[in-house]
Design an enzyme around this catalytic site. Structure first.
Site, PDB file in Angstrom:
ATOM      1  N   GLU A 178     -32.049  55.486  11.662  1.00  0.00           N
ATOM      2  CA  GLU A 178     -32.610  55.145  10.928  1.00  0.00           C
ATOM      3  C   GLU A 178     -34.510  55.614  12.273  1.00  0.00           C
ATOM      4  O   GLU A 178     -34.209  55.705  13.429  1.00  0.00           O
ATOM      5  CB  GLU A 178     -32.788  53.125  10.978  1.00  0.00           C
ATOM      6  CG  GLU A 178     -34.344  52.801  10.428  1.00  0.00           C
ATOM      7  CD  GLU A 178     -34.179  51.662  10.154  1.00  0.00           C
ATOM      8  OE1 GLU A 178     -35.288  50.817   9.099  1.00  0.00           O
ATOM      9  OE2 GLU A 178     -32.961  51.173  10.337  1.00  0.00           O
ATOM     10  N   ASN A 236     -38.897  54.336   7.269  1.00  0.00           N
ATOM     11  CA  ASN A 236     -39.310  53.327   6.657  1.00  0.00           C
ATOM     12  C   ASN A 236     -40.553  53.876   5.449  1.00  0.00           C
ATOM     13  O   ASN A 236     -41.553  54.162   6.495  1.00  0.00           O
ATOM     14  CB  ASN A 236     -39.685  52.138   7.598  1.00  0.00           C
ATOM     15  CG  ASN A 236     -38.325  51.519   7.891  1.00  0.00           C
ATOM     16  OD1 ASN A 236     -37.415  51.265   6.732  1.00  0.00           O
ATOM     17  ND2 ASN A 236     -38.121  51.640   9.655  1.00  0.00           N
ATOM     18  N   GLU A 268     -36.903  54.783   3.610  1.00  0.00           N
ATOM     19  CA  GLU A 268     -36.616  53.198   3.014  1.00  0.00           C
ATOM     20  C   GLU A 268     -37.681  52.426   2.869  1.00  0.00           C
ATOM     21  O   GLU A 268     -38.224  52.215   3.301  1.00  0.00           O
ATOM     22  CB  GLU A 268     -35.745  53.134   4.183  1.00  0.00           C
ATOM     23  CG  GLU A 268     -34.352  54.083   4.816  1.00  0.00           C
ATOM     24  CD  GLU A 268     -33.523  53.184   6.115  1.00  0.00           C
ATOM     25  OE1 GLU A 268     -34.002  52.031   6.363  1.00  0.00           O
ATOM     26  OE2 GLU A 268     -32.675  53.553   6.573  1.00  0.00           O
ATOM     27  N   ASP A 298     -34.637  49.030   0.699  1.00  0.00           N
ATOM     28  CA  ASP A 298     -33.936  48.225   2.102  1.00  0.00           C
ATOM     29  C   ASP A 298     -34.079  47.095   1.548  1.00  0.00           C
ATOM     30  O   ASP A 298     -34.432  46.685   1.013  1.00  0.00           O
ATOM     31  CB  ASP A 298     -34.974  49.033   3.132  1.00  0.00           C
ATOM     32  CG  ASP A 298     -34.694  48.196   4.706  1.00  0.00           C
ATOM     33  OD1 ASP A 298     -33.966  47.930   4.932  1.00  0.00           O
ATOM     34  OD2 ASP A 298     -35.388  48.198   5.538  1.00  0.00           O
ATOM     35  N   GLU A 355     -26.155  46.459   7.148  1.00  0.00           N
ATOM     36  CA  GLU A 355     -27.330  45.827   8.316  1.00  0.00           C
ATOM     37  C   GLU A 355     -26.443  45.365   8.965  1.00  0.00           C
ATOM     38  O   GLU A 355     -25.604  44.926   8.678  1.00  0.00           O
ATOM     39  CB  GLU A 355     -28.476  46.281   7.403  1.00  0.00           C
ATOM     40  CG  GLU A 355     -29.045  47.194   7.094  1.00  0.00           C
ATOM     41  CD  GLU A 355     -31.112  47.468   6.556  1.00  0.00           C
ATOM     42  OE1 GLU A 355     -31.295  47.746   7.841  1.00  0.00           O
ATOM     43  OE2 GLU A 355     -31.038  46.699   6.070  1.00  0.00           O
TER      44      GLU A 355
END
Length: 399
Positions: A178, A236, A268, A298, A355
């Protein structure tokens, strides 16, 4: 037995049980132990002696009960963390734990009576591990950057991509990273996104930062390919950015610049931002998928539109909110949520990433549930581009 340099407040209305808990804490080597028979007495005590590290709270008592006490200290900084000790039903204790989290207090655990010394010590040691260490005075981190500051940071390339690996829980192999954001400030500090992301959003700079971050990350991906390592980069994306008619064209241009392909990139999008999706946003999602990019919903489970959005939008990955893992050991319902999400992902043909994995116990439990993909400090912390390239060669080096 080693001492525990903690200040503890015991809130319990039953005199015998209160004395028992105080004695257990003293035997555990706690530095200072205070006691109170109800919430009002506890508040007066805190006013006199100052903040404590941990409050061990019964919930149901005459006068001001433990629930009201927690509410009263929640915003005052008088208590660092809470341990619940109550015989109330499990669903009520769960609600209080949620209240503790919403108030910004650390929740250490929920213990049945009579308290068990080793378990109590384990919870108190967890608090010690999370307490900030004494550090030399440093330039304080600004609360929120101004427009001038973030524009200068962008122009002078002070904002940098950082990378946190996603991993296979079974094999330990890297499944992707990420791409996060850090500000390498001229003061020498590395500032977190909470300092600058609000300003980027408020002043319409999210797109500029997205493309800058993608340019940095795809360059790192290109270097990794030369090392013989293929790594997916996950970015993101704010839901509002999907409404830009230039989004997919810019993404395509960046991929071409670095010789990258769509399936090497994931976007995401936070679930809470998808309450209303315009036709332009839906078009962007479809085009990104047509380019081969993966789409991940997400913080799944943190919003209210999960099921509907999974049916309507072309996502192919679910990232389960870290809160479900954080309370995994104390909250049986979290096991059910995780198991249900895994089953849902399997049925829909979507991968599920868990996560917030921070401990070996969490990792072991998730494996038992059938989880295969995860992310968290247990495996690797966010790192710079050069560190990531080194880590990909030697994954244990920065563990």
């Amino acid at each position: 037995m080693s001492s525990l340099p903690l200040r503890i407040l015991v809130l319990e209305d039953h005199a015998f049980q209160r004395a028992y808990v105080v004695r257990v804490l003293e035997q555990l080597g706690c530095a200072t132990v205070y006691e109170a028979a109800d919430g009002a007495q506890a508040l007066a005590l805190l006013e006199a002696v100052g903040p404590v590290d941990v409050a061990l709270c019964d919930l149901q008592m005459e006068g001001m009960d433990g629930v009201e006490f927690i509410q009263r200290v929640g915003t005052g900084g008088q208590v660092g963390a809470i341990i619940i000790s109550s015989s109330l039903p499990a669903d009520l204790r769960r609600a209080v734990r949620q209240m503790v989290s919403l108030l910004g207090l650390e929740f250490l655990g929920d213990m049945e009576k009579p308290l068990h010394g080793p378990k109590l010590r384990q919870l108190l040691e967890k608090r010690l591990q999370r307490m900030p260490e004494a550090r030399p005075a440093a330039q304080p981190e600004p609360e929120v950057a101004s427009e001038v500051q973030v524009r200068r940071a962008l122009a002078e390339r002070q904002l940098h991509a950082f990378y946190q690996p996603k991993f296979n829980l079974v094999t330990g192999g890297v499944e992707g990273v990420e791409v996060l954001a850090r500000w390498q400030h001229p003061s020498g500090l590395v500032l977190s996104p909470s300092v600058f992301m609000p300003a980027l959003e408020r002043f319409g700079l999210l797109d500029e930062w997205l493309y800058t971050k993608m340019d940095q990350a795809l360059a790192v991906q290109e270097q990794a390919r030369r090392q013989g390592v293929s790594v997916n980069m996950a970015f993101n994306l704010h839901a509002g950015q999907l409404a830009s008619r230039t989004l997919t064209a810019n993404v395509k241009q960046l991929l071409a610049r670095h010789g990258a392909v769509g399936h090497g990139v994931t976007f995401e999008i936070t679930e809470s931002g998808l309450l209303e999706t315009s036709t332009v946003s839906l078009e962007s999602l479809v085009h990104l998928r047509m380019m081969g990019c993966r789409l991940s919903i997400d913080d799944f489970g943190a919003g209210f539109s999960s099921m509907q959005r999974l049916c309507q939008l072309p996502f192919n990955e679910i990232k389960l909110d870290a809160e479900f893992v954080r309370t995994l050991e104390e909250e049986p319902r979290c096991l059910a949520v995780i198991a249900s999400t895994l089953a849902l992902g399997h049925t829909l043909g979507m991968s599920v990433v868990i996560e917030g994995i921070e401990t070996t116990a969490q990792h072991r439990k998730l494996l038992e549930l059938g989880c295969t993909l995860g992310q968290g400090y247990w495996y690797a912390r966010p790192m710079s581009g050069p560190d990531l390239l080194c880590w990909l060669k030697h994954p244990q080096a920065l563990r």
